[in-house]
Design an enzyme around this catalytic site. Structure first.
Site, PDB file in Angstrom:
ATOM      1  N   CYS A  87       6.080   0.328   7.618  1.00 54.77           N
ATOM      2  CA  CYS A  87       5.701   1.462   6.776  1.00 54.77           C
ATOM      3  C   CYS A  87       6.902   1.840   5.928  1.00 54.77           C
ATOM      4  O   CYS A  87       8.019   1.928   6.451  1.00 54.77           O
ATOM      5  CB  CYS A  87       5.279   2.637   7.658  1.00 54.77           C
ATOM      6  SG  CYS A  87       4.832   4.104   6.723  1.00 54.77           S
ATOM      7  N   LEU A  88       6.677   2.032   4.638  1.00 54.28           N
ATOM      8  CA  LEU A  88       7.782   2.380   3.735  1.00 54.28           C
ATOM      9  C   LEU A  88       8.418   3.712   4.121  1.00 54.28           C
ATOM     10  O   LEU A  88       9.556   3.977   3.761  1.00 54.28           O
ATOM     11  CB  LEU A  88       7.284   2.433   2.283  1.00 54.28           C
ATOM     12  CG  LEU A  88       6.786   1.098   1.707  1.00 54.28           C
ATOM     13  CD1 LEU A  88       6.164   1.304   0.331  1.00 54.28           C
ATOM     14  CD2 LEU A  88       7.915   0.078   1.639  1.00 54.28           C
TER      15      LEU A  88
ATOM     16  N   GLY B  46       0.839  -1.192   0.000  1.00 58.24           N
ATOM     17  CA  GLY B  46       0.000   0.000   0.000  1.00 58.24           C
ATOM     18  C   GLY B  46       0.868   1.234   0.000  1.00 58.24           C
ATOM     19  O   GLY B  46       2.028   1.194   0.427  1.00 58.24           O
TER      20      GLY B  46
ATOM     21  N   HIS C  10      -2.569   7.636   6.737  1.00 62.47           N
ATOM     22  CA  HIS C  10      -1.547   8.473   6.105  1.00 62.47           C
ATOM     23  C   HIS C  10      -2.135   9.785   5.593  1.00 62.47           C
ATOM     24  O   HIS C  10      -1.537  10.849   5.750  1.00 62.47           O
ATOM     25  CB  HIS C  10      -0.911   7.743   4.910  1.00 62.47           C
ATOM     26  CG  HIS C  10       0.330   6.980   5.247  1.00 62.47           C
ATOM     27  ND1 HIS C  10       1.451   7.568   5.789  1.00 62.47           N
ATOM     28  CD2 HIS C  10       0.639   5.666   5.086  1.00 62.47           C
ATOM     29  CE1 HIS C  10       2.395   6.638   5.958  1.00 62.47           C
ATOM     30  NE2 HIS C  10       1.917   5.480   5.553  1.00 62.47           N
TER      31      HIS C  10
ATOM     32  N   HIS D 195      -4.270   1.743   7.445  1.00 63.12           N
ATOM     33  CA  HIS D 195      -2.918   2.313   7.439  1.00 63.12           C
ATOM     34  C   HIS D 195      -2.820   3.441   6.409  1.00 63.12           C
ATOM     35  O   HIS D 195      -2.315   4.529   6.716  1.00 63.12           O
ATOM     36  CB  HIS D 195      -1.923   1.190   7.129  1.00 63.12           C
ATOM     37  CG  HIS D 195      -0.485   1.589   7.154  1.00 63.12           C
ATOM     38  ND1 HIS D 195       0.407   1.123   8.099  1.00 63.12           N
ATOM     39  CD2 HIS D 195       0.243   2.404   6.341  1.00 63.12           C
ATOM     40  CE1 HIS D 195       1.608   1.645   7.873  1.00 63.12           C
ATOM     41  NE2 HIS D 195       1.535   2.426   6.802  1.00 63.12           N
ATOM     42  N   GLU D 196      -3.353   3.198   5.205  1.00 64.04           N
ATOM     43  CA  GLU D 196      -3.231   4.214   4.145  1.00 64.04           C
ATOM     44  C   GLU D 196      -4.157   5.401   4.393  1.00 64.04           C
ATOM     45  O   GLU D 196      -3.790   6.543   4.127  1.00 64.04           O
ATOM     46  CB  GLU D 196      -3.496   3.587   2.765  1.00 64.04           C
ATOM     47  CG  GLU D 196      -2.580   2.421   2.390  1.00 64.04           C
ATOM     48  CD  GLU D 196      -1.101   2.672   2.645  1.00 64.04           C
ATOM     49  OE1 GLU D 196      -0.652   3.833   2.568  1.00 64.04           O
ATOM     50  OE2 GLU D 196      -0.385   1.696   2.945  1.00 64.04           O
TER      51      GLU D 196
ATOM     52  N   GLN E  87       3.313   9.960   0.877  1.00 61.21           N
ATOM     53  CA  GLN E  87       4.584   9.220   0.952  1.00 61.21           C
ATOM     54  C   GLN E  87       5.496   9.477  -0.246  1.00 61.21           C
ATOM     55  O   GLN E  87       6.680   9.154  -0.195  1.00 61.21           O
ATOM     56  CB  GLN E  87       4.316   7.715   1.077  1.00 61.21           C
ATOM     57  CG  GLN E  87       3.676   7.349   2.403  1.00 61.21           C
ATOM     58  CD  GLN E  87       3.514   5.851   2.536  1.00 61.21           C
ATOM     59  OE1 GLN E  87       2.559   5.278   2.053  1.00 61.21           O
ATOM     60  NE2 GLN E  87       4.479   5.204   3.171  1.00 61.21           N
TER      61      GLN E  87
HETATM   62 ZN   LIG Z   1       2.824   3.669   5.768  1.00 63.06          ZN
END
Ligand SMILES: [Zn+2]
Length: 171
Positions: free
Chosen positions: A93-94, A46, A139, A135-136, A51
């Site tokens: 998380c990236l 995701g 964000h 999660h997204e 991000q």
């Molecule tokens: Zn994340």
């Protein structure tokens, strides 16, 4: 579909709410494409627009990471319309490479948003898909999994992350 650099913890674009998408036009479709390419390359399941440094309410999710086109979900202005139950699993998380935590999430959610043609779409998700949606969507509200940990774990991890952010995330 250029792969974009992923913004890391400490960048203001990750820590404030993203803007509503007024219309799903060519620029938003191009954004979806870049986000999908970046998510697959990472690899991740995701990604949210902040991000890659874009403060818009746009997310992509693909539990198959490019293996199954039917699992690729692209949504502008996604909102949780239903949430029930509870689950708690390790998330990464990236934007916070190398760290993880287990925030409390709903066990099942229904998400509504606009697809790449501007049509309203609704998706139901359980387990990992529910966690990815939450999660997204977090964000684009400027919230990271760290912010949902218990106060003790949150403070400890945030102290480490602030230090990392000061020193720079580049390896
Ligand atoms: Zn994340």
């Amino acid at each position: 579909m250029p792969i974009r650099p992923i913004v890391k913890y400490g960048d203001p674009v990750l820590h404030g709410p993203a803007a509503h998408v007024e219309a799903v036009d060519e620029s938003v479709r191009a954004l979806f494409d870049d986000m999908v390419a970046t998510m697959w390359a990472a690899p991740g399941i995701g990604l949210a627009a902040p991000q890659i440094g874009v403060g818009l309410r746009v997310i992509v999710v693909d539990l198959s990471v490019g293996e199954d086109p039917a699992q690729l979900i692209k949504l502008a202005n996604p909102v949780l319309v239903e949430a029930e139950g509870e689950q708690k699993h390790e998330e990464g998380c990236l934007s916070i490479p190398g760290y993880g935590g287990s925030p409390r999430r709903p066990a099942r959610v229904v998400v509504r948003g606009l697809d790449e043609s501007g049509q309203e779409r609704e998706y139901a998700g359980t387990d990992l898909l529910a966690r990815a949606f939450c999660h997204e969507i977090d964000h684009i509200d400027g919230r990271l999994f760290v912010d949902r940990l218990s106060p003790l774990k949150r403070d400890l991890l945030k102290r480490k992350l602030r230090k990392r952010a000061r020193e720079g995330w580049e390896e």
